[in-house]
Design a protein around this motif. Structure first.
Motif, mmCIF file in Angstrom:
data_model
loop_
_atom_site.group_PDB
_atom_site.id
_atom_site.type_symbol
_atom_site.label_atom_id
_atom_site.label_comp_id
_atom_site.label_asym_id
_atom_site.label_seq_id
_atom_site.Cartn_x
_atom_site.Cartn_y
_atom_site.Cartn_z
ATOM 1 N N GLY A 10 25.416 13.770 33.096
ATOM 2 C CA GLY A 10 26.214 14.402 32.058
ATOM 3 C C GLY A 10 27.030 15.560 32.607
ATOM 4 N N LEU A 11 26.400 16.368 33.454
ATOM 5 C CA LEU A 11 27.112 17.480 34.075
ATOM 6 C C LEU A 11 28.181 16.975 35.047
ATOM 7 N N ARG A 12 27.870 15.923 35.796
ATOM 8 C CA ARG A 12 28.859 15.348 36.712
ATOM 9 C C ARG A 12 30.057 14.780 35.957
ATOM 10 N N ILE A 13 29.818 14.130 34.834
ATOM 11 C CA ILE A 13 30.913 13.587 34.021
ATOM 12 C C ILE A 13 31.775 14.729 33.479
ATOM 13 N N LEU A 14 31.142 15.769 32.981
ATOM 14 C CA LEU A 14 31.877 16.910 32.457
ATOM 15 C C LEU A 14 32.719 17.561 33.560
ATOM 16 N N LEU A 15 32.158 17.698 34.735
ATOM 17 C CA LEU A 15 32.884 18.279 35.865
ATOM 18 C C LEU A 15 34.033 17.371 36.302
ATOM 19 N N ARG A 16 33.809 16.086 36.313
ATOM 20 C CA ARG A 16 34.863 15.124 36.674
ATOM 21 C C ARG A 16 36.037 15.231 35.696
ATOM 22 N N ILE A 17 35.736 15.337 34.414
ATOM 23 C CA ILE A 17 36.774 15.487 33.399
ATOM 24 C C ILE A 17 37.516 16.813 33.598
ATOM 25 N N ALA A 18 36.779 17.875 33.921
ATOM 26 C CA ALA A 18 37.388 19.191 34.127
ATOM 27 C C ALA A 18 38.356 19.184 35.312
ATOM 28 N N LYS A 19 38.051 18.412 36.347
ATOM 29 C CA LYS A 19 38.890 18.363 37.544
ATOM 30 C C LYS A 19 40.116 17.465 37.370
ATOM 31 N N PHE A 20 40.072 16.587 36.385
ATOM 32 C CA PHE A 20 41.146 15.618 36.189
ATOM 33 C C PHE A 20 42.339 16.295 35.526
ATOM 34 N N ARG A 21 43.509 16.138 36.095
ATOM 35 C CA ARG A 21 44.687 16.885 35.630
ATOM 36 C C ARG A 21 45.598 16.108 34.680
ATOM 37 N N ASP A 22 45.328 14.841 34.441
ATOM 38 C CA ASP A 22 46.175 14.030 33.564
ATOM 39 C C ASP A 22 45.892 14.399 32.112
ATOM 40 N N LYS A 23 46.931 14.660 31.339
ATOM 41 C CA LYS A 23 46.751 15.076 29.941
ATOM 42 C C LYS A 23 46.165 13.977 29.067
ATOM 43 N N GLU A 24 46.234 12.724 29.524
ATOM 44 C CA GLU A 24 45.633 11.614 28.776
ATOM 45 C C GLU A 24 44.114 11.604 28.916
ATOM 46 N N GLY A 25 43.603 12.209 29.974
ATOM 47 C CA GLY A 25 42.168 12.260 30.191
ATOM 48 C C GLY A 25 41.635 11.062 30.951
ATOM 49 N N MET A 26 40.334 11.040 31.122
ATOM 50 C CA MET A 26 39.658 9.968 31.857
ATOM 51 C C MET A 26 38.985 9.021 30.877
ATOM 52 N N THR A 27 39.148 7.743 31.131
ATOM 53 C CA THR A 27 38.517 6.732 30.286
ATOM 54 C C THR A 27 37.058 6.558 30.679
ATOM 55 N N ILE A 28 36.312 5.928 29.811
ATOM 56 C CA ILE A 28 34.915 5.625 30.120
ATOM 57 C C ILE A 28 34.843 4.767 31.376
ATOM 58 N N GLN A 29 35.734 3.810 31.485
ATOM 59 C CA GLN A 29 35.740 2.936 32.660
ATOM 60 C C GLN A 29 36.026 3.722 33.935
ATOM 61 N N SER A 30 37.016 4.617 33.909
ATOM 62 C CA SER A 30 37.326 5.381 35.125
ATOM 63 C C SER A 30 36.189 6.343 35.474
ATOM 64 N N LEU A 126 21.619 30.662 34.762
ATOM 65 C CA LEU A 126 22.554 29.653 34.269
ATOM 66 C C LEU A 126 23.494 30.179 33.182
ATOM 67 N N ASP A 127 23.090 31.227 32.462
ATOM 68 C CA ASP A 127 23.975 31.828 31.464
ATOM 69 C C ASP A 127 25.199 32.472 32.112
ATOM 70 N N LYS A 128 25.111 32.774 33.391
ATOM 71 C CA LYS A 128 26.224 33.405 34.103
ATOM 72 C C LYS A 128 27.146 32.395 34.781
ATOM 73 N N VAL A 129 26.805 31.112 34.689
ATOM 74 C CA VAL A 129 27.581 30.075 35.369
ATOM 75 C C VAL A 129 28.409 29.305 34.346
ATOM 76 N N SER A 130 29.710 29.205 34.619
ATOM 77 C CA SER A 130 30.590 28.412 33.761
ATOM 78 C C SER A 130 30.980 27.128 34.501
ATOM 79 N N LEU A 131 31.533 26.205 33.770
ATOM 80 C CA LEU A 131 32.018 24.967 34.378
ATOM 81 C C LEU A 131 33.102 25.287 35.408
#
Length: 155
Positions: A10-30, A126-131
């Motif tokens: 879940g954290l890896r998926i959230l981080l992957r989405i955060a790093k992705f720069r396309d305004k359309e976002g990442m699909t479940i498949q990608s 962990l309260d001091k760490v942000s994405l």
């Protein structure tokens, strides 16, 4: 103590989405391909992250998932708690009472004190760490996390 697969992925998926720069976002498949996960598991995790307000889905044929708010406003402790809960919760003693209704140590338990202290320290860190602190390479994140630990030790 173990980190669950749901917390890790879940954290890896959230981080992957955060790093992705396309305004359309990442699909479940990608996301599934990028992280080597099954489509149903990614769908489950993105649904949970969306319900909890960390990601939004973008409409349309090319739609995907984007962050619901800036990465520096996403607290890692809160994310991990919605993905898997705390290491120690007050219901812990009820869950481990053995064959009895109440734990034999429910009145005076030094082990409960240990788990509470571990949880407090984990929460404080962990309260001091942000994405945003995790975006970038491992060396950069390591420097940021070490500075957080040094600040905690100095206070």
């Amino acid at each position: 103590m173990r980190i669950t697969s749901q917390e890790e992925y879940g954290l890896r998926i959230l981080l992957r989405i955060a790093k992705f720069r396309d305004k359309e976002g990442m699909t479940i498949q990608s996301l599934a391909v990028a992280e080597g996960l099954s489509l149903p598991y990614v769908a489950k995790l993105t649904r949970l992250l969306r319900i909890e307000g960390y990601i939004n889905s973008t409409p349309g044929n090319k739609g995907g998932y984007i962050l619901a708010r800036p990465a520096d406003q996403i607290n890692i402790n809160q994310v991990l708690k919605i993905l898997g809960g705390s290491l120690f919760e007050q219901s812990f003693c009820n869950d481990y009472s053995g064959i009895l209704k109440f734990c034999t140590n429910s009145v005076d338990c030094s082990i409960r004190s240990l788990w509470q202290m571990v949880q407090i320290n984990i929460d404080q860190l962990l309260d001091k760490v942000s994405l945003a602190d995790l975006i970038g390479n491992e060396m950069r994140s390591d420097e940021i996390l070490n500075s957080i630990i040094e600040q905690k030790a100095g206070s």
